[in-house]
Enzyme design. Structure first.
Site, short mmCIF file in Angstrom:
data_model
loop_
_atom_site.label_atom_id
_atom_site.label_comp_id
_atom_site.label_asym_id
_atom_site.label_seq_id
_atom_site.Cartn_x
_atom_site.Cartn_y
_atom_site.Cartn_z
N TYR A 70 12.25 20.96 11.24
CA TYR A 70 12.94 22.00 10.27
C TYR A 70 13.68 22.59 10.78
CZ TYR A 70 12.16 25.17 6.44
OH TYR A 70 12.21 26.10 5.52
N SER A 93 16.48 29.82 6.87
CA SER A 93 15.59 30.04 7.44
C SER A 93 14.96 31.08 8.37
CB SER A 93 14.00 28.89 7.45
OG SER A 93 12.91 29.42 7.93
#
Length: 260
Positions: A159, A146
């Site tokens: 995350y 990501s």
């Protein structure tokens, strides 16, 4: 010019895609099936997995196996069943991921551990148990990271840390498993997955003009954008690429945005 099937040489190859029942994973599964690959959907959500299998089976051979990637026994059984069913394993796509948006002062250790367990440990476990089969087939691992590995919003510690770990895991695996196995990762930016969720959660995209204007290419991303690159990276045309990260974000991380 060579035909597409000759260039990519992916026809008949077997891909195991974690988190393949929804979102980016489901889009990758569809693209692989369209290229005549065979696909295993390793998905923890039974409803999503069965629905995806039913919807995609018209495109080719697809198998759903309920899998918790954070559980080693579950991963071991999934890899074993995939190989027993299709006779080989050529591609592993580590796509499964979850988040937990809480202030760091409120984030519980078990919540942190679950995010790291699914997003990072899960990729390690899948690579560990797939490595033998991928070495035999001269296969490929594709990790989905990501842009959060490079930039953050507030309250995304677990995350972001997990996705940063995926970048390091990618280059480490490329050295440890190479040259037999190539390992790369894609770092998506803002990808709208609302229309790629299971039917009970699916909805039309709710995006504003401002959302699109934040991107240098003028729009928010689609799962199909990631799937197109994924197919290239598992094919023979990308045979000289390993240990690399590919940021697919419409230029958003390159655009300086000031609130006026």
């Amino acid at each position: 010019m060579a035909e597409v099937s000759e260039v990519f040489a992916v026809e008949g190859r077997v891909a195991l895609i974690t988190g393949g029942g929804q979102g980016i994973g489901r889009a990758i599964a569809r693209r692989f099936l369209e290229a005549a690959m065979r696909v295993v959907l390793a998905e923890v959500d039974r409803e999503a997995g069965l629905e995806a299998q039913a919807d995609l089976q018209a495109l080719g051979e697809v198998l759903f196996i309920q899998t918790d990637v954070a559980d080693e026994d579950s991963v071991r059984k999934t890899v074993q069943e995939a190989v027993e069913t299709f006779g080989r394993l050529d591609v592993l796509v580590n796509n499964a991921g979850i988040g937990c948006g809480k202030p760091v002062t409120d984030l519980k250790l078990e919540e942190w551990n679950r995010v790291i367990g699914v997003n990072l440990t899960g990729a390690f476990l899948c690579a560990k148990h797939a490595a033998f089969h991928l070495e035999k087939s001269k296969g490929v691992i594709l990790n989905i990271a990501s842009t959060r590995a490079h930039m953050s919003e507030r309250d995304t510690e677990a995350y972001s840390a997990s996705k940063g770990g995926i970048l390091a895991l990618t280059h480490a695996l490329s050295i440890s498993l190479g040259p037999a196995v190539r390992v790369n990762c894609i770092s998506p930016g803002w990808i709208n997955v609302s229309e790629w969720k299971k039917k009970s959660k699916r909805r039309e995209a709710d995006l504003s003009a401002e959302d699109h204007e934040q991107h240098a290419c003028g729009r928010v991303g689609k799962p199909e954008d990631i799937a197109a690159l994924a197919l290239f990276l598992v094919g023979e045309e990308s045979g000289f690429i390993t240990g690399s990260e590919f940021v697919v974000d419409g230029g958003m991380t390159r655009k300086m945005i000031y609130v006026e």
